[in-house]
Design a protein around this motif. Structure first.
Motif, short mmCIF file in Angstrom:
data_model
loop_
_atom_site.label_atom_id
_atom_site.label_comp_id
_atom_site.label_asym_id
_atom_site.label_seq_id
_atom_site.Cartn_x
_atom_site.Cartn_y
_atom_site.Cartn_z
N VAL A 162 0.72 1.47 -15.29
CA VAL A 162 -0.46 1.19 -14.47
C VAL A 162 -1.20 2.50 -14.25
O VAL A 162 -0.62 3.59 -14.35
N LEU A 163 -2.49 2.38 -13.94
CA LEU A 163 -3.25 3.55 -13.47
C LEU A 163 -3.16 3.54 -11.96
O LEU A 163 -3.62 2.60 -11.31
N GLY A 164 -2.58 4.59 -11.39
CA GLY A 164 -2.24 4.59 -9.97
C GLY A 164 -3.41 4.41 -9.03
O GLY A 164 -4.32 5.22 -9.02
N PRO A 165 -3.40 3.33 -8.22
CA PRO A 165 -4.35 3.20 -7.13
C PRO A 165 -3.82 3.97 -5.91
O PRO A 165 -4.55 4.22 -4.96
N THR A 166 -2.54 4.33 -5.95
CA THR A 166 -1.85 5.00 -4.86
C THR A 166 -0.47 5.38 -5.40
O THR A 166 -0.10 4.97 -6.50
N HIS A 167 0.27 6.20 -4.67
CA HIS A 167 1.46 6.81 -5.29
C HIS A 167 2.76 6.64 -4.50
O HIS A 167 3.67 7.44 -4.65
N GLU A 168 2.85 5.60 -3.68
CA GLU A 168 4.10 5.41 -2.94
C GLU A 168 5.31 5.30 -3.87
O GLU A 168 6.37 5.86 -3.60
N GLU A 169 5.14 4.56 -4.95
CA GLU A 169 6.27 4.35 -5.87
C GLU A 169 6.70 5.67 -6.52
O GLU A 169 7.89 5.97 -6.60
#
Lengths: 575, 575
Positions: free
Chosen positions: B105-112
């Motif tokens: 995926v292209l990161g919408p956010t980086h919690e993972e």
């Protein structure tokens, strides 16, 4: 910074997946962590190095008149179709669709985007020349990502694009960038060479140089003269032309001379053939079948040489050249791989200078399990297409001065490239010149692999015991290490020195952790500060141990240590 | 910088596709150019502003103990499957495959990604707490990208993640970030509010605030009290609870009272019904059918109110709530949309406080073309599920102090969020506590839309005539404009002042172009330097016109102008 506040998790063991030294040490030192194959996260320590490299690049690019901008990573496929690269780029280009099923790519480079911008922004010669650059993440879906940051799939790049009115302008822009790159890599403390490289399909106009860091792990071969300034990469390096290579362009069909057919059952390779026939490889004519832009072509080199695809492509002004499949070879020659030869072959035959210069040689018979002896170039096959089609070998004569050529392994740090009108023509990027005529913008492009530079520096800066970053890119300039923070005198002297260093505008790392001395020193070897201040038993009398870039230690008073650190940092940064 | 060296192509006309002021001006001023819908390139002028904002953020994040790192934009889908978000994120998540057909995926956010890193790096309480952040491009495939940088698909974000041992630690980290954000937005010169927001499925643990810039173009509604400190976004803002809303939880089935069925052919909406029956909307009970995590649920609000999906989700601890389709409404109620009502309905019925407090009302009959009059909550239908299920309205009472609530339009600049153990649990991110037990890391996340901040500042800084950036983010601090560079005195005074400003460490832009004065002033209005130095006929006597942020002009000697500029810059930057 206080080390207790730095998330730097060091590993004692060499990670098994890491082949390159830089990769091993950057994992061990907690500089980077792998998120997926060829895709890395920069931990705080690693990012500090990366930002320093960025900063050196930015300063030099700005000083040379470049203007920084920022383009998106996600690019519309239409632009790539316009330039014609969408279909030819291959599997390295990451393609994706948005929710409306429109096609996009993740930019491996930005010629298309910058051209689409500049054709809107620049309409008149009065705005020229201009050089635009950015520092930004790039994407290439490498078949074999490896060596950590040396060959990644998401990596940081500085890419620049120059726009000029004419070729003289481009020459100046190109020279300007070439010299800027030299300054950048020198400031990064790199041992590098600028080498001639091949311009590919752009051909004669497309002068290009690569900047190579010398390092054993390098995947490229740097060819350089032991005497003169000549240097080129392997694809480009010219062979010295033998004196008697010409004059046989017409095929003399007089077949009175004895070509002898010999049976060579299952004897295919040069090695097998030399040992079977008890001859030297120099006596063999190696025939390789290439597919060049869809056409089968035979390339002849001496048995002891390697063919050079880039030279083949360049001779034929082709986009693609690859060895033909076994099946294609059989169809083209009538025999399986290992038995191809030039005699009677109904293909275009490219003859390397050295083959053309042979009196006679041994070649495949285009029949299963057979070779021909006494094959004479120009007599038994045409040498119409003659040229330099082989890799040079170490020790042979420099094409400029005749001195022996040397080989080194190299890591490509960057390149400069005269694009000319390739993109301006394809994408209709024109300007109105002073004479009232519309003309295509003359372009150059210039890239530096920022994250790769980081790995290349590491490759050159790792000794058996420790990593010592050059001052210009070091995450910290000086590592202050109290041997025991439980010792009040050591602790307070360390704090005092840390405070003084900060005040002096230096970048110290204070190991304020309650760890064993051995752990601290091992971590310091990984953290790579060029200078080190060890505060041990001497603290009671205000004495510390000062260690320079060379690893030599001397005892100094605290005040002397600060002074010496300031001097060492200033000396290193100001060259 | 010299303007002749700056690629700044200004447009005279307002681009027709741009609705937002900031979008119009940033296109007109050559700050940004659209590369695809919602995907922009930052031109040199725009990048200068963006970098200044980054720099403010970085300084404040570092000062608050944050450690900068950098994670990749391309993220393995496995991590998103591990957290459970791969399937629920929806169409905004851009998915792609590599050459080996692995999912990314292209990161919408980086919690993972950060959780996957930290679970490796942090094993002991001794490394806690830690806050890591990055400034990096994010990707969200918005259905309707618009307003330029306000709602883009590739945008720059600062995202931070805190890791603590316990909830008290998280409280402190959260408070620290909250205050850091206040400092950042203040330094950016923004008029903003921190508002309570809804934590979604994380529920009670998940305290969260949004930071909203007040601006008419804002897509969010900021609800705030005219008297006390209460402020929340519309999703979250609490309704004041009417006094007589309870005590009718059991359904009294005594149906002696007269429910009257009335024919309302094709009369569906509140507006149609009030005009058909000549009643006020307050007398109507509006029945909305929602699909909540796959289950049909009825929500009752007064005819003059709007239902609030977020509150419905929160009450039911659900992930998803959306209005049911017309077909689903028919199946659930037996009638088409517009005729649903609570009487006899075989669904869970959520009753808003105000509806519960009604004596009687008019509701749909669950039959085609019919409504019921005299419907009594708690008598004719159950009010078991009672709560706050509506949007507040402007002027109603503050839930804290009772003073009237005010509405403003707002642009979300950033948010702070107590994640708790949502990701630690899902991805098994544990640490060993001092008591020898393994415990999940307690997380917080904190985001700022960096490029959106740029647009929000512009929204607040554009007047009728010109854009005036706050000094902290201005691309240039002072614009030096010789009215005519053909006038030698003007030209040389301008050059002299430019040199002095540079020497003083200021950031001047010198308009050294041979353009008409009108063109120069129009461009200066777009370039947005807070201060301006106009060098006209007074140059002969060493006099210049100095213009401050407020647009007022005074005549000064050259030396005074430099001094005044230094003072104005220092005053603005040091608050």
């Amino acid at each position: 910074m206080r080390q207790s506040q730095l998330l730097m998790t060091t590993l004692r063991d060499v990670p098994s997946e890491a082949e390159a030294l830089s990769h091993q040490w950057m994992l061990r030192g907690g500089y980077i962590r792998q998120t997926a194959a060829g895709i890395y996260s920069y931990m705080p320590l690693g990012l500090r190095v990366l930002r320093k490299i960025e900063s050196v690049i930015r300063q030099e690019m700005d000083a040379s008149g470049g203007q920084e901008m920022l383009m998106p990573a996600v690019q519309p496929a239409e632009l790539w179709k316009e330039s014609g690269r969408y279909d030819v780029y291959g599997a390295e280009l990451i393609r994706l669709h948005d929710r409306h099923d429109r096609e996009f790519v993740l930019g491996p480079t930005h010629e298309e985007v910058i051209t689409s911008i500049v054709r809107q922004e620049i309409s008149s010669y009065r705005k020229l020349p201009v050089t635009l650059y950015q520092i930004q993440s790039k994407y290439r879906d490498e078949r074999r990502p490896r060596y950590g940051l040396l060959r990644g799939r998401e990596f940081l790049m500085k890419d620049a694009y120059s726009f000029d009115r004419d070729w003289e302008g481009l020459d100046a822009s190109y020279r300007n960038m070439y010299e800027t790159y030299e300054r950048i890599f020198r400031r990064c403390g790199l041992d590098f060479r600028a080498v001639e490289a091949d311009a590919g399909a752009i051909g004669g106009q497309g002068e290009t140089h690569e900047f190579m860091a010398l390092a054993d792990i390098g995947e490229d071969t740097v060819v350089s003269c032991s005497q003169c300034q000549y240097a080129a990469n392997m694809e480009r390096a010219e062979s010295a032309v033998p004196e008697e290579h010409t004059g046989r362009d017409a095929l003399k069909t007089d077949r009175s001379s004895a070509i002898e057919r010999i049976l060579t059952p299952n004897v295919r390779s040069v090695q097998e053939l030399t040992s079977f026939l008890q001859v030297d490889p120099e006596q063999l004519i190696k025939t390789l079948i290439y597919q060049v832009d869809g056409e089968n072509v035979a390339v002849l080199v001496r048995g002891d040489r390697e063919a050079n695809e880039t030279k083949v492509k360049s001779y034929l002004s082709a986009e693609l050249a690859e060895l033909a499949s076994a099946e294609a070879v059989k169809q083209a020659t009538g025999a399986s791989v290992g038995f191809a030869g030039p005699v009677g072959l109904k293909l275009k035959v490219l003859v390397d200078y050295e083959v053309a210069a042979m009196e006679e040689g041994i070649a495949g018979a285009n029949q299963e399990d057979a070779h021909l002896k006494g094959v004479r170039p120009g007599h038994d096959f045409s040498v119409e297409h003659i040229g330099d089609f082989r890799n040079v070998t170490e020790g042979e004569s420099c094409p400029r001065c005749g001195a022996p050529l040397q080989f080194h392994r190299g890591i490509e740090l960057g390149h400069v490239f005269k694009l000319g009108t390739k993109y301006s023509d394809a994408m209709n990027s024109m300007y109105l010149d002073i004479d009232g005529r519309e003309k295509p913008l003359i372009m150059g492009c210039y890239g530096i692999g920022v994250s790769r530079v980081m790995a290349a520096i590491a490759e050159q800066c790792i000794t058996e015991e420790r990593l010592v970053w050059p001052m210009s890119v070091a995450p910290f300039q000086v590592h202050i290490i109290p041997v025991s923070v439980k010792d009040e005198e050591q602790k307070s002297l360390a704090e005092q020195l840390y405070g003084e260093m900060i005040k002096a505008g230096l970048e110290p790392l204070l190991d304020d952790r309650d760890e064993r001395a051995g752990v601290k020193f091992k971590d310091a070897d990984l953290a790579g500060a060029p200078l080190r201040l060890i505060i041990g038993r001497g603290a009671a009398s205000g004495e510390v141990e000062w260690m320079g870039e060379d690893g030599n230690k001397i005892n100094l008073s605290a005040a002397e240590a600060v002074q010496r650190t300031r001097e060492a940092v200033a000396r290193a940064l100001n060259g």
